[in-house]
Scaffold this motif. Structure first.
Motif: not given
Ligand code: SF4
Length: 432
Positions: A144, A146-148, A150-151, A153, A188, A228
């Motif tokens: 993935c 994306n750099m959320c 909290f995550c 992954v 993801q 997403h």
């Protein structure tokens, strides 16, 4: 994703002559595929390892390996923390398992946690574990970008990469030929799927891939997970509308209903934008089921932020949600930048309110289906009684109906009239 990965691992080992057993006490090699998404998942893994220890103490030759995200996160630290572990393998290194097992057999500890930019296991045809013979997962991408905040992954599964479309189509066709009637395309962030087919000189986007899989047969249902919200395009929604066998169901994780919290989470959308996306889905695919993921008590979350979450849940009318209290994960942006400052009792109370609301929404949604007819794909016996079939509607709702004298089988499509419901299940009768 882990379930699907375990099938890939089974396939790699199968080729080397290993066979699977349902009873780990008789296994010579036990591999635990792990998740790091929440602290509780990691605690479960550690508890499981202590169970294995008891067996291993009486069976010294037994090898224990840890796979997946927790292996990637802790790397060789795992070997220090959990003395009984012999092998540690990250999600991109499963091809090296046979060599690592050989290494471990000599008494050495074996580790491979290298992340890859291109590994998709495209050529590996997964061994279907615990299969009902009707539904199967097909991995279409890994990692993935994306750099959320909290995550974990992006750190444990690496950069995003899409699997060769030709191999995906082959796997789906083979599944259909072997009697499977539903595939779930997994990744993801499936909507950012992107593959260049150099032979055909064609760019395959996610909406194109969906259509290609849908065209294998009208009798093959196609699902996908996870989307997403920022990436699900009108093209995808139009493909869904165009093909009846692309299921009317989207998992659209909101995480929070507060724009301020969404910004801290780095989700890249606002509450208004998300609502507009829900509107768009309802406009293009009016009968679409929508589900979500919700986090209670993210860093700095106020009562007002929490109210916004409840409000967006009501607005979206989710059929189902996965709901959790925020669990800080080491190494994530949120852990480095923000204090996990919502007291546990407040997190818990907010989660209870979220769960209670979702229960009401699920029941309301199910009640609306009473009296309607649905095409149901039979997956097997109902959990409660072998006198009843269990299947799903295209919206992914579970339907239970009596078998009676009808001559249906697993994998059949049946029209069912819904007579009643609970919060989790539609109860009906076949229309014949
Ligand atoms: S989209 Fe966000 S939450 Fe989902 S895997 Fe990527 S970083 Fe994690």
């Amino acid at each position: 994703m882990n379930f699907s990965d375990s099938e890939i691992v089974a396939s790699i080992l199968d080729k080397e002559g290993y066979g699977a057993t349902r009873n780990y006490a008789e296994a010579d090699l036990v591999l635990l595929n792990t998740c790091s998404i929440r602290e509780k998942a990691e605690q479960t893994v550690r508890k499981r390892l202590t169970e294995f220890k008891k067996i291993k103490d009486g069976k010294p030759g037994m090898l224990i390996g840890v796979l997946g995200c927790m292996a990637e996160r802790l790397k060789s630290k795992f070997l220090e923390e959990e003395q009984l572990v012999d092998i540690v393998v990250g999600p991109d290194a499963y091809r090296s398992l046979p060599v690592l097992v050989e290494e471990a057999e000599t008494g050495q500890k074996a580790v491979n946690v290298l992340l890859s930019r291109d590994e998709t296991y495209a050529d590996i045809s997964p061994v279907r574990l615990d299969s009902n013979g009707v539904t199967a997962f097909v991995s279409i991408m890994r990692g993935c970008n994306n750099m959320c905040s909290f995550c974990v992954v992006p750190f444990t599964r690496g950069r995003e990469r899409s699997r060769d479309a030709v191999s995906i189509l082959k796997e789906c066709s083979d599944l259909f030929d072997n009697g499977f009637r539903e595939v779930t395309l997994l990744g993801q962030n499936v909507d950012s799927y992107y593959f260049i087919d150099e032979v055909k000189d064609e760019i395959v986007t996610f909406s194109k891939l969906l259509e290609k899989v849908a065209l294998i047969s009208p009798l093959l249902r196609v699902r996908f997970s996870t989307s997403h919200p920022k990436d699900i395009t009108d093209d995808v929604l139009r493909s869904m509308r165009k093909h009846k066998n692309i299921c009317r169901y989207i998992h659209l994780p909101v995480q929070s209903g507060s724009t301020r919290i969404l910004q801290l989470m780095n989700r890249t959308y606002t509450r208004e934008w998300y609502k507009a996306k829900v509107d768009r889905i309802r406009e293009i695919v009016p009968d679409c089921g929508i589900s979500s993921d919700v986090i209670a008590g993210f860093c700095t979350e106020t009562e007002e932020d929490h109210e916004h979450t409840l409000e967006i849940m009501r607005y979206s009318g989710y059929d189902m949600s996965y709901m959790f209290v925020y669990s800080e994960r080491p190494g994530t942006l949120a852990q480095r930048r923000y204090a996990d400052d919502v007291p546990p009792e407040i997190k818990k109370r907010r989660l209870t309110e979220i769960v209670e609301l979702q229960n009401r929404l699920s029941l309301e949604s199910n009640r609306k289906d009473v009296g309607k007819d649905f095409e149901v794909l039979i997956e097997g016996d109902s959990k409660r009684s072998s006198q009843d079939w269990m299947g799903r509607t295209t919206q992914n709702k579970v339907v239970v109906f009596p078998k009676r004298e009808s001559n249906y089988h697993k994998g059949d499509y049946v029209m069912v009239k819904i007579k009643d419901c609970t919060q989790a299940t539609l109860l009906g009768e076949s229309k014949d």
